[in-house]
Design an enzyme around this catalytic site. Structure first.
Site, PDB file in Angstrom:
ATOM      1  CE  LYS A 202      -4.572  -2.108   1.295  1.00  0.00           C
ATOM      2  NZ  LYS A 202      -5.748  -2.062   2.931  1.00  0.00           N
TER       3      LYS A 202
ATOM      4  NE  ARG B 216      -7.884  -8.586   0.934  1.00  0.00           N
ATOM      5  CZ  ARG B 216      -7.263  -7.860  -0.514  1.00  0.00           C
ATOM      6  NH1 ARG B 216      -5.865  -6.987   0.077  1.00  0.00           N
ATOM      7  NH2 ARG B 216      -7.363  -7.785  -1.221  1.00  0.00           N
TER       8      ARG B 216
HETATM    9  C1  7PJ Z   1      -8.179  -4.474   1.899  1.00  0.00           C
HETATM   10  C2  7PJ Z   1      -9.179  -5.407   1.715  1.00  0.00           C
HETATM   11  C3  7PJ Z   1      -7.920  -4.474   3.326  1.00  0.00           C
HETATM   12  C4  7PJ Z   1     -10.006  -6.110   3.761  1.00  0.00           C
HETATM   13  C5  7PJ Z   1      -8.977  -4.035  -0.081  1.00  0.00           C
HETATM   14  C6  7PJ Z   1      -5.303  -3.901  -1.471  1.00  0.00           C
HETATM   15  C7  7PJ Z   1      -7.316  -2.916  -1.858  1.00  0.00           C
HETATM   16  N1  7PJ Z   1      -9.670  -6.152   2.265  1.00  0.00           N
HETATM   17  N2  7PJ Z   1      -9.414  -5.032   0.318  1.00  0.00           N
HETATM   18  N3  7PJ Z   1      -8.915  -4.853   4.104  1.00  0.00           N
HETATM   19  N4  7PJ Z   1      -7.650  -3.620   1.018  1.00  0.00           N
HETATM   20  N5  7PJ Z   1     -10.027  -6.809   4.845  1.00  0.00           N
HETATM   21  O1  7PJ Z   1      -5.453  -4.549  -1.717  1.00  0.00           O
HETATM   22  O2  7PJ Z   1      -4.807  -3.096  -1.670  1.00  0.00           O
HETATM   23  O3  7PJ Z   1      -6.947  -3.399   3.650  1.00  0.00           O
HETATM   24  S1  7PJ Z   1      -8.223  -3.912  -1.481  1.00  0.00           S
END
Ligand code: 7PJ
Length: 299
Positions: A238, A272
């Site tokens: 990010k 994640r």
């Molecule tokens: C997140 C997400 C996060 C959860 C994305 C990216 C953007 N779901 N989906 N937490 N970020 N739960 O992957 O940079 O931080 S999409």
């Protein structure tokens, strides 16, 4: 003799560290890794690469082999400035991938969606979790998620993807994310019939937050433990890493691993990430210190 209808032993096996995810039981007694599988043509770091079903399957298979416990499939890009997609388009992107991951790999699949129609379909397709960056705020989402029977990750965000990074503003970021927002969304879920043992929370790094907000949220992430729910975090690649280190997206892994270690120390249950193998090592090393040993590899 044990009857086939006797579920007492499986129920007894479920404890506070285990999350029922459809036909999978997810052990959260140690931190787990969730691999990101984007099926959007415009996802910012691997845009368009995994649109083809075969590519998606191969990529997921590799992440599982590297130690991912969950594959998070998303069909709507939530990157800053992304345009919304119709429910049908999102379903057309996600459904074949979820189905194939379940059929071919027996994977624990989470569906990254805010769309009630996709949530309703998720359980039928064999997914094991719903991951909603809008914390079930869309009309009909509470009901759809409750009906799915699946656990749900509730993520905090300020604003909408189109405008969320324009002027994020908080008086007290940590309190506003935890007490003012996540605690209320948990209460809304419980009122809609979603039991607490089906909920996870996520501070939503990068979703309507300045670099300073993100850093503060991570530094004080223990505050999220007051809600006593499994904690999921997504910081992989990010822009908070890009901005602090001055790195483009493909050079953010070392910075991300530092954040992973800090998140694990502060109680993160699920990380994640895009880079599974490296993250699994970082998680296992951090966990070994916290446990003063143990039996790695945990994954
Ligand atoms: C997140 C997400 C996060 C959860 C994305 C990216 C953007 N779901 N989906 N937490 N970020 N739960 O992957 O940079 O931080 S999409």
């Amino acid at each position: 003799m044990k009857s086939l209808l006797d579920t007492s032993s499986t129920q007894a096996a479920e404890n506070a560290f285990q999350l029922r995810c459809g036909r999978h039981l997810l052990d959260l007694s140690f931190p787990r890794v969730m691999g990101v599988l984007n099926v959007t043509p415009d996802s910012f770091s691997d845009g368009g690469q995994h649109v083809a079903l075969d590519d998606a399957l191969r990529h997921a298979e590799r992440m599982l082999a590297e130690g991912a416990a969950i594959i998070d499939v998303g069909g709507e890009s939530t990157r800053p400035g992304a345009l919304p997609v119709s429910p049908q388009e999102e379903l057309d992107r996600v459904a074949p991938v979820v189905e194939a991951l379940v059929r071919e790999l027996d994977a624990l699949v989470s569906v990254d969606t805010s769309c009630p129609a996709v949530m309703r379909e998720a359980g039928e397709l064999g997914a094991g979790m719903i991951n909603d960056v809008r914390a079930l705020e869309r009309e009909g989402a509470l009901l759809a998620a409750a009906g799915s029977g699946l656990p749900v990750c509730l993520m905090h965000r300020q604003g909408e993807p189109q405008n969320m990074q324009q002027a994020p503003s908080y008086q007290q970021p940590v309190e506003e994310v935890v007490a003012d927002y996540l605690a209320r969304r948990v209460a809304a879920c419980e009122a809609a019939g979603l039991r607490r043992n089906r909920l996870l929370i996520d501070p939503g790094f990068g979703f309507g937050k300045s670099v300073e907000h993100n850093l503060r949220l991570l530094k004080y992430m223990q505050s999220l433990q007051t809600l006593a729910l499994p904690l999921l975090v997504g910081m992989s690649r990010k822009s908070m890493i890009g901005k602090v280190l001055g790195r483009p997206v493909e050079e953010r892994l070392p910075g991300g691993l530092a954040l992973t270690a800090m998140a694990v120390e502060r109680g993160a249950n699920i990380l994640r990430v895009h880079d599974v193998a490296a993250t699994v090592d970082a998680v296992n090393m951090t966990w070994a210190v916290l446990q003063e040993g143990g039996e790695p590899p945990l994954h």
